[in-house]
Design a protein around this motif. Structure first.
Motif, PDB file in Angstrom:
ATOM      1  N   TYR B  30       0.816  -1.217   0.000  1.00 31.23           N
ATOM      2  CA  TYR B  30       0.000   0.000   0.000  1.00 31.23           C
ATOM      3  C   TYR B  30       0.854   1.274   0.000  1.00 31.23           C
ATOM      4  O   TYR B  30       0.646   2.174  -0.800  1.00 31.23           O
ATOM      5  N   GLY B  31       1.818   1.333   0.901  1.00 33.99           N
ATOM      6  CA  GLY B  31       2.577   2.565   1.061  1.00 33.99           C
ATOM      7  C   GLY B  31       3.521   2.860  -0.088  1.00 33.99           C
ATOM      8  O   GLY B  31       3.832   4.019  -0.366  1.00 33.99           O
ATOM      9  N   PHE B 114      -2.880  -4.825   7.865  1.00 33.90           N
ATOM     10  CA  PHE B 114      -2.712  -4.662   9.307  1.00 33.90           C
ATOM     11  C   PHE B 114      -1.533  -3.742   9.645  1.00 33.90           C
ATOM     12  O   PHE B 114      -1.412  -3.273  10.774  1.00 33.90           O
ATOM     13  N   GLN B 115      -0.693  -3.484   8.671  1.00 39.11           N
ATOM     14  CA  GLN B 115       0.459  -2.604   8.921  1.00 39.11           C
ATOM     15  C   GLN B 115       0.114  -1.123   8.781  1.00 39.11           C
ATOM     16  O   GLN B 115       0.978  -0.284   9.017  1.00 39.11           O
ATOM     17  N   GLN B 116      -1.103  -0.806   8.369  1.00 38.42           N
ATOM     18  CA  GLN B 116      -1.431   0.605   8.119  1.00 38.42           C
ATOM     19  C   GLN B 116      -2.360   1.124   9.197  1.00 38.42           C
ATOM     20  O   GLN B 116      -3.577   1.127   9.033  1.00 38.42           O
ATOM     21  N   PRO B 117      -1.823   1.608  10.291  1.00 38.98           N
ATOM     22  CA  PRO B 117      -2.697   2.018  11.400  1.00 38.98           C
ATOM     23  C   PRO B 117      -3.557   3.230  11.078  1.00 38.98           C
ATOM     24  O   PRO B 117      -4.570   3.437  11.725  1.00 38.98           O
ATOM     25  N   GLU B 118      -3.160   4.004  10.063  1.00 36.94           N
ATOM     26  CA  GLU B 118      -3.949   5.201   9.777  1.00 36.94           C
ATOM     27  C   GLU B 118      -5.189   4.877   8.928  1.00 36.94           C
ATOM     28  O   GLU B 118      -6.041   5.732   8.709  1.00 36.94           O
TER      29      GLU B 118
END
Lengths: 195, 195, 195, 195
Positions: B30-31, B114-118
């Motif tokens: 994603y990032g 799950f790695q994208q807390p925002e």
DNA sequence: AATGAATGAGCGTTCATTCAT
DNA sequence: TATGAATGAACGCTCATTCAT
């Protein structure tokens, strides 16, 4: 020593910084993490960060290299009075539970590493593979197994446990799975013809 | 059709676009993926992309939702003349090999999610967990197992296989592991007291 | 009429659309207003909007041209039994109050027009100036004044009233100012030597 | 100075930048002005601009706040030997002519501010109104007038003069209007009954 | 004539990185 | 060595405009 004055200190500090980056990269991912965030979270300025690492890419690659060189193996303390394979598997489970968080994060970072095709992976990719192999060998040695298929079985099981529990820690228990594995392995080995 | 005139087409096209995004998000994360990259790779302009998805976040979440709703289950064709548990496990291995790439990518996307807390995870997080449970239940049903510990064992093993092979496909073979599993499981079940 | 079939209708509709744009441009300003907003607010599609106006710039310029050609003058009804200059000034105040909103918006649009240096202003800038002059002349004629300084005085006062009330309608009253103006003007004119 | 080390410099520079923005916002308007244009015209990079202002909106609002806090009042130098109200009005005209450009731009910016409904106006709207009132009070005090209707008359006249001259500087002269105002006011005040 | 999906240049903003202090 | 202000390329996203229907 006139000509190597503070290299050691510099290098030691660099590794301290790397250590502090570990959680960050695991939790956010390379692409979603900014150098400002890294600097702020580890308590230095961006300028200092760039003083120790020439680029974001280098920082990440050095982090991975550092991980592959770490030796989180089962210590002598964990093996006190461990004789049968059942006991060893349970001890392995205990060991896993104690380092679950670390293994989980390491997995996340490795996965993330392979997701970045623009990174200069080649110099490191072999180190990562070797690190994985070392883990597997350590497991074989600790369990006293010389059948690579079984070693693979155990290491895949562990891998799967770690990652399933990452999604939902209540979905499966490490202890329970290690007990089952002990029983299955015993039953399987007992059934084997003497070779 | 006076009512609902073009909704179907719009929605259908949206899902086609989602499908084309699947590989991209799995491969880059994603990032590290830009909307320009997405647009270019799936063959539309950025404007069109935003015509179908209000934001990058929405695109990603819709992709995940779509994945959780897909039903990649074992088809009837795969079960022709499969009777014993050993045969069933081998059939499962065959099925895995055929869909390995898909499962691998799905895992990458879920991990990334799950790695994208925002991200607004809450509305979807349950869907992801349910999707994981459904997989496990499907395995149990297919294998004719009602012991959840064993089901967990099998699903963790599969998970671990998929992710180890992602690093290095030559490190472990699906077929070999399934054969071993069949034998271990047989030995284990034969040893069990009649309950 | 074979060769001018629907031009009239087309033109009439274009002017209807322009009318509907008036408030929008006054309230938001040229730069902050999007063609989508315009289309939506006046109830057509963007395609239709572009069918009647070749560009956003052309739409704005046509709107201004239309405004300059409108003749919002004091109607015969407003002048019933108005004889003295005091009465005329009060009638002017009444007229202002009735059209305050329109004058305010027209002012906003003109100001906005001069703020857009990238627009092709020259063809229209003269029309705007002439429109302003016409207003002033209308005031002179209505008040029966031939002294341009006084006409300027009145028109500046009106302008200032309109714009101060735009910020804060309670800061100053039209009626009160017109009454004061009437008195000041009477006093001034009475003091003047017979010329 | 151990505490507040560089805040002063940062803040001082921020206000310098604001000052340079004044003309730009007046000449182009909020909606038609881009942050790139601002950066280029005031001689910094976009990055630097965002280092001092968190957003375009914040930049604009801070500009307006700065304007409302400025005190462009008549200086002592302007009042040398000014006694009668006629002389004072002429001195006011002189003052206006010297600051016409500034007043004109301030008006444009305020008008523009009220045209942007999506801006967070509330925290500032009161400051703008108060600023307007302060101007009016300053006029009253300078002219030695305590009748608010007359003060309104003068301030509306000034406002109108400024904005009419913005369209066309040749349409009306400040000096001429101030002379007329002096005469009208004298005639009016002389006619008033002694109260 | 009318629609709205499609386009890509350009917007507000952020980012990795540099460099004067 | 350490800082954080400065930079401008690139990001997510929007916009005026076009065009197939």
């Amino acid at each position: 020593m006139l000509f190597m004055p503070k290299i050691v200190d510099h290098d030691r500090y660099r590794k301290e910084l790397l250590k502090k980056c570990f959680d960050l990269f695991a939790q956010r991912g390379y692409g979603s993490l900014t150098m400002r965030q890294v600097a702020q979270e580890i308590g230095v300025s961006t300028g200092t960060l760039y003083h120790y690492f020439p680029s974001k890419e280098a920082l990440f690659l050095q982090l991975i290299e550092e991980i592959t060189q770490q030796d989180t193996s089962i210590s002598a303390d964990d093996i006190q009075g461990v004789e049968t394979i059942e006991e060893r598997i349970l001890a392995l489970g205990q060991f896993l539970m104690e380092h679950e968080d670390y293994f989980h994060k390491q997995t996340l970072i490795f996965i993330n590493f392979f997701q970045q095709p623009e990174l200069e992976q080649e110099p490191i990719i072999e180190a990562v593979k070797r690190s994985n192999q070392r883990y597997q060998e350590a497991i074989m040695q600790f369990l006293g197994i010389d059948n690579p298929a079984i070693a693979n079985h155990v290491s895949c099981l562990i891998d799967g446990l770690i990652s399933q529990r990452a999604f939902d820690p209540e979905s499966v228990s490490i202890k329970g799975q290690m007990e089952l594995l002990a029983q299955m392995l015993s039953a399987y080995l007992d059934n084997q013809p003497i070779s």
